[in-house]
Design a protein around this motif. Sequence first.
Motif, mmCIF file in Angstrom:
data_model
loop_
_atom_site.group_PDB
_atom_site.id
_atom_site.type_symbol
_atom_site.label_atom_id
_atom_site.label_comp_id
_atom_site.label_asym_id
_atom_site.label_seq_id
_atom_site.Cartn_x
_atom_site.Cartn_y
_atom_site.Cartn_z
ATOM 1 N N ASP A 67 0.840 -1.186 0.000
ATOM 2 C CA ASP A 67 0.000 0.000 0.000
ATOM 3 C C ASP A 67 0.884 1.247 0.000
ATOM 4 O OD1 ASP A 67 -2.218 -1.601 0.094
ATOM 5 O OD2 ASP A 67 -2.428 -1.498 2.269
ATOM 6 N N ASP A 68 0.260 2.395 -0.332
ATOM 7 C CA ASP A 68 1.071 3.602 -0.438
ATOM 8 C C ASP A 68 0.699 4.700 0.539
ATOM 9 O OD1 ASP A 68 -1.316 4.287 -1.538
ATOM 10 O OD2 ASP A 68 -0.540 5.071 -3.406
ATOM 11 N N ASP A 69 -0.252 4.471 1.426
ATOM 12 C CA ASP A 69 -0.660 5.513 2.347
ATOM 13 C C ASP A 69 -0.241 5.150 3.764
ATOM 14 O OD1 ASP A 69 -1.727 7.609 3.690
ATOM 15 O OD2 ASP A 69 -3.763 7.398 2.921
ATOM 16 N N SER A 70 0.930 5.610 4.170
ATOM 17 C CA SER A 70 1.446 5.292 5.506
ATOM 18 C C SER A 70 0.738 6.090 6.592
ATOM 19 C CB SER A 70 2.951 5.578 5.562
ATOM 20 O OG SER A 70 3.214 6.943 5.284
ATOM 21 N N ARG A 71 -0.045 7.086 6.206
ATOM 22 C CA ARG A 71 -0.737 7.898 7.204
ATOM 23 C C ARG A 71 -1.993 7.211 7.725
ATOM 24 N NH1 ARG A 71 -1.265 13.053 3.463
ATOM 25 N NH2 ARG A 71 -1.779 11.302 2.074
ATOM 26 N N SER A 72 -2.589 6.344 6.899
ATOM 27 C CA SER A 72 -3.851 5.718 7.306
ATOM 28 C C SER A 72 -3.699 4.267 7.718
ATOM 29 C CB SER A 72 -4.867 5.810 6.158
ATOM 30 O OG SER A 72 -4.406 5.101 5.015
ATOM 31 N N SER A 73 -2.572 3.630 7.388
ATOM 32 C CA SER A 73 -2.416 2.217 7.725
ATOM 33 C C SER A 73 -0.946 1.865 7.860
ATOM 34 C CB SER A 73 -3.062 1.343 6.645
ATOM 35 O OG SER A 73 -2.758 -0.025 6.854
ATOM 36 N N TRP A 74 -0.652 0.982 8.787
ATOM 37 C CA TRP A 74 0.719 0.483 8.943
ATOM 38 C C TRP A 74 1.177 -0.282 7.704
ATOM 39 C CZ3 TRP A 74 1.551 -4.765 8.577
ATOM 40 C CH2 TRP A 74 0.416 -5.575 8.692
ATOM 41 N N LYS A 75 0.221 -0.761 6.904
ATOM 42 C CA LYS A 75 0.585 -1.511 5.702
ATOM 43 C C LYS A 75 1.278 -0.634 4.663
ATOM 44 C CE LYS A 75 -3.057 -4.993 6.204
ATOM 45 N NZ LYS A 75 -4.232 -5.634 5.573
ATOM 46 N N GLY A 76 1.159 0.675 4.819
ATOM 47 C CA GLY A 76 1.827 1.569 3.896
ATOM 48 C C GLY A 76 3.262 1.878 4.257
ATOM 49 N N LEU A 77 3.789 1.228 5.292
ATOM 50 C CA LEU A 77 5.146 1.502 5.760
ATOM 51 C C LEU A 77 6.199 0.613 5.104
ATOM 52 C CD1 LEU A 77 4.293 1.919 9.551
ATOM 53 C CD2 LEU A 77 4.865 3.747 7.937
#
Length: 531
Positions: free
Chosen positions: A385-395
């Motif tokens: 994923d690409d949104d680190s602000r909304s989910s840890w999966k984006g990290l």
Amino acid sequence: MQYLSLGINNFSGVVPMELGNLTDLKSLSFSSNNFNGPLPIDLGKLISLEQLYIDSSGVSGPFPQELSNLKSLHTLWASDNGFTGKLPEFLGTFTNLKTLRLEGTSLEGPIPSSYAALTKLEDLRIGDLGGEDSTLDFLVNFTSLSILSLRSSRVGGEIPSQIGTFVNLQILDLSFNKLTGVIPDSFQDSQSLHFLYLGSNDLNGVIPPNIITPQLRALDVSFNSITGNLPANFTKIGRSMNAVGTLVNGDGLLEGKTSEISRCLVTDNQCTEKVPVNSFAVKCGGSSMVSTYGVAFDDDSETLGASSVYTGSNNRWVVSNTGSFISNPNGPQYTTQTASQITATLDSELYKTARISPNSLRYYGLGLRNAKYNVELHFSEIQMDDDSRSSWKGLGRRLFDVYIQGERVLQDFNIRNEAQGSNKALVRSFEANVTNTIIDVHLVWAGKGTCCIPVQSTFGPLISAIHVSQVSSRGGSSNDKKQVGRIVGITLGGVAGIFIACSVFYLWWKKKTPEHVRILTDSPKKSLTSV
């Protein structure tokens, strides 16, 4: 407090020195963060610490000497950080260590001889070293090892025969080093080895005849001066092997074009092709399709193993994979796919599948006319994923290197960053010369990037498609010429259509206007000619 985990977060700044006050800690983790700067020397006060996980944390600089006090450590994960300087000599005093991971850093060798005291190690992974060369002599008493990876560690000399006798050793990766001599006979009839990677070294001699055992799932001896024969039909009993760049023979091992490329790579002979081609295109990990630009991408959906070679159905290209996703919860998968729409492209389907690899992924173009070529590499990050602000999966962070004809053209390449998001198409183009009918596109994991976001074993090279086409003498690729031809043809066709329509309208108008019609005495056919 005895256990503190700050892993997989978005913490930044320096690591707080106050952590050193938690002197009862047994386990400390701040992996997968965005810290910067050196490790605080105060961590040396954690003398009860048994587990330290700092991989992908963002720290840099040399290991503080104060950490030499952590004699109780039995687990240290420190890969994918900006560590500099020599490999810490004091790690050799951590005689309780069972797991040590130091891959993807800027540390330099040689591997200290003091590491010979770490005989309790069960999992040792050191890689991507600079500096001076090392040998494997420090390993001779590591009989507890289950996993040993020293990939790209500037290791030279011969392989000690003792390693082949380690009864617990399941995974051995010594690829991309400077090893010489023969493969020891002690590797024959191993009851423990499942994966053996010895590719890209300077090994020679005859491959041990009984190296293929019922337990061995994958064997990589590629790019070595090795000869010999393998048991007949070994590929039909679930074994995978990569012997490209060797003279090893085996029933079904190297077929057709793959055998030819291997001979060219080994002997450095000037290879020729009776009917050379000037392009090929592959839809990596997926079924064939034609792009909106008219490029026909070949099917590349064949299931590969941990050390596999596959030749495309039209014999124009070969793909090889080497490496093991050791902890993948989904099993040994070397392709990935998504149902999401891919943006920034008219060919979304081209990017919905991809080849992935934990170590080395290689595509060879075969039988090419010797000339200059345009190499288009198509990417899209479809696993992270690409949104680190909304989910840890984006990290998660994926980084790898790309080589074309042996020259590195991309280093620490991050698809998502370059494309400015996940599920977005990205094309990188390069020019390369073909002088021996072969082009080599090599994607390599250099130990960098996170290992375990969103799941274990999410790392390594990923590619969606490859298109290679000859550059014309006027500077454009053959594909460009086709596109220009199509544009010119469409334009001329449109002009011709307008001209015909105008002509018909003019004739109709002339017919409908009596005062402008000439009175002729000849036949209609003749009068039309005269007009």
